[in-house]
Design an enzyme around this catalytic site. Structure first.
Site, mmCIF file in Angstrom:
data_model
loop_
_atom_site.group_PDB
_atom_site.id
_atom_site.type_symbol
_atom_site.label_atom_id
_atom_site.label_comp_id
_atom_site.label_asym_id
_atom_site.label_seq_id
_atom_site.Cartn_x
_atom_site.Cartn_y
_atom_site.Cartn_z
ATOM 1 N N ASP A 2 0.840 -1.145 0.082
ATOM 2 C CA ASP A 2 0.094 0.147 0.024
ATOM 3 C C ASP A 2 1.057 1.097 -0.117
ATOM 4 O O ASP A 2 1.792 1.245 0.616
ATOM 5 C CB ASP A 2 -0.870 0.062 1.264
ATOM 6 C CG ASP A 2 -2.162 -0.559 1.031
ATOM 7 O OD1 ASP A 2 -2.901 0.070 0.245
ATOM 8 O OD2 ASP A 2 -2.422 -1.677 1.670
ATOM 9 N N ASN A 4 1.420 3.538 -2.942
ATOM 10 C CA ASN A 4 1.638 3.668 -4.288
ATOM 11 C C ASN A 4 1.005 5.148 -4.880
ATOM 12 O O ASN A 4 1.619 6.126 -5.236
ATOM 13 C CB ASN A 4 1.639 2.792 -5.395
ATOM 14 C CG ASN A 4 2.355 1.713 -5.226
ATOM 15 O OD1 ASN A 4 3.367 1.425 -4.248
ATOM 16 N ND2 ASN A 4 2.083 0.574 -6.001
ATOM 17 N N GLY A 5 -0.262 5.105 -4.710
ATOM 18 C CA GLY A 5 -0.998 6.237 -4.975
ATOM 19 C C GLY A 5 -0.719 7.485 -4.141
ATOM 20 O O GLY A 5 -0.561 8.644 -4.816
ATOM 21 N N HIS A 19 2.747 3.458 -9.073
ATOM 22 C CA HIS A 19 2.879 2.033 -9.305
ATOM 23 C C HIS A 19 4.167 1.645 -9.801
ATOM 24 O O HIS A 19 4.872 0.546 -9.437
ATOM 25 C CB HIS A 19 1.434 1.489 -9.960
ATOM 26 C CG HIS A 19 0.231 1.682 -9.210
ATOM 27 N ND1 HIS A 19 0.168 1.455 -8.194
ATOM 28 C CD2 HIS A 19 -0.880 2.136 -9.876
ATOM 29 C CE1 HIS A 19 -1.065 1.648 -7.718
ATOM 30 N NE2 HIS A 19 -1.701 2.215 -8.698
ATOM 31 N N ASN A 50 -9.793 -4.127 -6.691
ATOM 32 C CA ASN A 50 -9.181 -3.094 -7.453
ATOM 33 C C ASN A 50 -9.599 -2.993 -8.941
ATOM 34 O O ASN A 50 -9.359 -1.825 -9.482
ATOM 35 C CB ASN A 50 -7.693 -3.569 -7.639
ATOM 36 C CG ASN A 50 -6.923 -3.306 -6.418
ATOM 37 O OD1 ASN A 50 -5.871 -3.992 -5.990
ATOM 38 N ND2 ASN A 50 -7.303 -2.512 -5.456
ATOM 39 N N ARG A 171 -5.432 -3.123 8.049
ATOM 40 C CA ARG A 171 -6.602 -4.176 7.649
ATOM 41 C C ARG A 171 -6.114 -5.428 6.823
ATOM 42 O O ARG A 171 -4.996 -5.240 6.393
ATOM 43 C CB ARG A 171 -7.448 -3.352 6.759
ATOM 44 C CG ARG A 171 -8.422 -2.342 7.046
ATOM 45 C CD ARG A 171 -9.223 -1.591 6.083
ATOM 46 N NE ARG A 171 -8.594 -1.155 5.153
ATOM 47 C CZ ARG A 171 -8.019 0.221 5.001
ATOM 48 N NH1 ARG A 171 -8.318 1.068 5.860
ATOM 49 N NH2 ARG A 171 -7.355 0.512 4.036
HETATM 50 C C1 FPP Z 1 -1.793 -0.533 -3.617
HETATM 51 O O1 FPP Z 1 -1.465 0.926 -3.310
HETATM 52 C C2 FPP Z 1 -0.901 -1.067 -4.727
HETATM 53 C C3 FPP Z 1 -1.754 -1.604 -5.818
HETATM 54 C C4 FPP Z 1 -2.762 -1.664 -6.082
HETATM 55 C C5 FPP Z 1 -0.632 -2.268 -6.942
HETATM 56 C C6 FPP Z 1 0.729 -2.821 -6.541
HETATM 57 C C7 FPP Z 1 1.417 -3.109 -7.640
HETATM 58 C C8 FPP Z 1 2.722 -2.967 -7.728
HETATM 59 C C9 FPP Z 1 3.649 -2.275 -6.588
HETATM 60 C C10 FPP Z 1 3.382 -3.558 -8.641
HETATM 61 C C11 FPP Z 1 4.382 -4.908 -8.380
HETATM 62 C C12 FPP Z 1 4.097 -5.847 -9.832
HETATM 63 C C13 FPP Z 1 4.136 -7.101 -9.522
HETATM 64 C C14 FPP Z 1 4.280 -7.969 -11.057
HETATM 65 C C15 FPP Z 1 4.371 -7.951 -8.302
HETATM 66 P P1 FPP Z 1 -2.509 2.022 -3.381
HETATM 67 O O2 FPP Z 1 -2.641 2.344 -4.943
HETATM 68 O O3 FPP Z 1 -3.771 1.455 -2.892
HETATM 69 O O4 FPP Z 1 -1.843 3.259 -2.684
HETATM 70 P P2 FPP Z 1 -2.508 4.193 -1.867
HETATM 71 O O5 FPP Z 1 -3.153 3.421 -0.630
HETATM 72 O O6 FPP Z 1 -1.891 5.293 -1.577
HETATM 73 O O7 FPP Z 1 -3.971 4.695 -2.617
#
Ligand code: FPP
Length: 226
Positions: A2, A4-5, A19, A50, A171
């Site tokens: 968690d 990336n966003g 991501h 997702n 969670r």
């Molecule tokens: C959740 O963070 C992250 C994801 C839905 C994508 C995770 C994918 C990767 C890190 C790429 C990895 C690739 C492979 C092939 C294993 P979020 O977007 O919910 O972040 P936030 O909580 O800040 O909104």
């Protein structure tokens, strides 16, 4: 994985850029746990929920998975890492499904570490599909938890020992619901793209200091581990 966003938004970048940076942290993480002697690492890359994200973000993620499999396959082969995917594959683009199958086949004999990528995965889906198959295939037998394991998408893999969640969230979010029944939890208050060896080592250290009891008393557990 968690954060990336939020990592991207804090830098006025697109979530998809977050991501992409998350993928770098993923690479570091796989290398770290392979070095540490961990035998099975499961990454929650894309949940069944997702799919509800904005179309552009979903498409960028699916493209990223295709590229990641292609780019990382040589390294996985070199390091002897087996790749396995869990989750509902039908809704995934055909090209991605094809690359997943090829990567699984090419790494099938590797045994240094198994890297499980949960893609289109949901814990409830997993339990439900296992129950349906169990009813179809062994309807006359009494359901035993151990036998049921064999119908889950994680069949043949050990139960979860340590579950690490990043980004300050606390969670389980429909991850390995059945398999994490006795998992130890470690919550890192760090966004996924910023996770590095230090944070991962902290999580391992934290796990080492837990006493795992599996429903027993503390003294019973101590006697069992002695
Ligand atoms: C959740 O963070 C992250 C994801 C839905 C994508 C995770 C994918 C990767 C890190 C790429 C990895 C690739 C492979 C092939 C294993 P979020 O977007 O919910 O972040 P936030 O909580 O800040 O909104």
């Amino acid at each position: 994985m968690d954060g990336n966003g939020r990592w991207a938004e804090a830098r006025r970048l697109s979530r998809s850029e977050g991501h992409r940076m998350g993928l770098r942290a993923t690479r570091r993480t796989v290398e770290f746990f392979a070095r540490s002697g961990v035998r099975v690492l499961t990454l929650f890359a894309f949940s069944s929920e997702n799919w509800q994200r904005p179309r552009a973000e979903v498409n960028a993620l699916l493209d990223l998975f295709v590229t990641a499999i292609e780019d990382e396959l040589p390294e996985l082969l070199e390091k002897g890492i087996r790749l396995r995917f869990i989750g509902l594959r039908d809704p995934l683009p055909e090209e991605l499904q094809r690359r997943m199958a090829v990567a699984e086949a090419e790494t099938a004999v590797n045994d240094t570490m198994t890297l499980v990528v949960a893609l289109g995965y949901g814990g409830r889906w997993d339990i439900l599909q296992a129950a349906v198959r169990w009813v179809r295939e062994s309807a006359s037998a009494e359901p035993e938890p151990d036998a049921f394991d064999g119908f889950l998408s994680t069949s043949g893999l050990p139960e979860v020992d340590l579950l690490i969640r990043t980004g300050g969230e606390q969670r389980i979010s429909n991850f390995l619901l059945w398999q994490a029944a006795y998992a130890e939890f470690c919550f890192l208050d760090v966004l996924w793209p910023d996770v590095g060896d230090r944070e991962l080592q902290d999580a391992l250290n934290c796990y080492m200091h837990r006493q795992r009891r599996f429903g027993r008393t503390a003294s019973q557990a101590e006697a069992r581990n002695a």
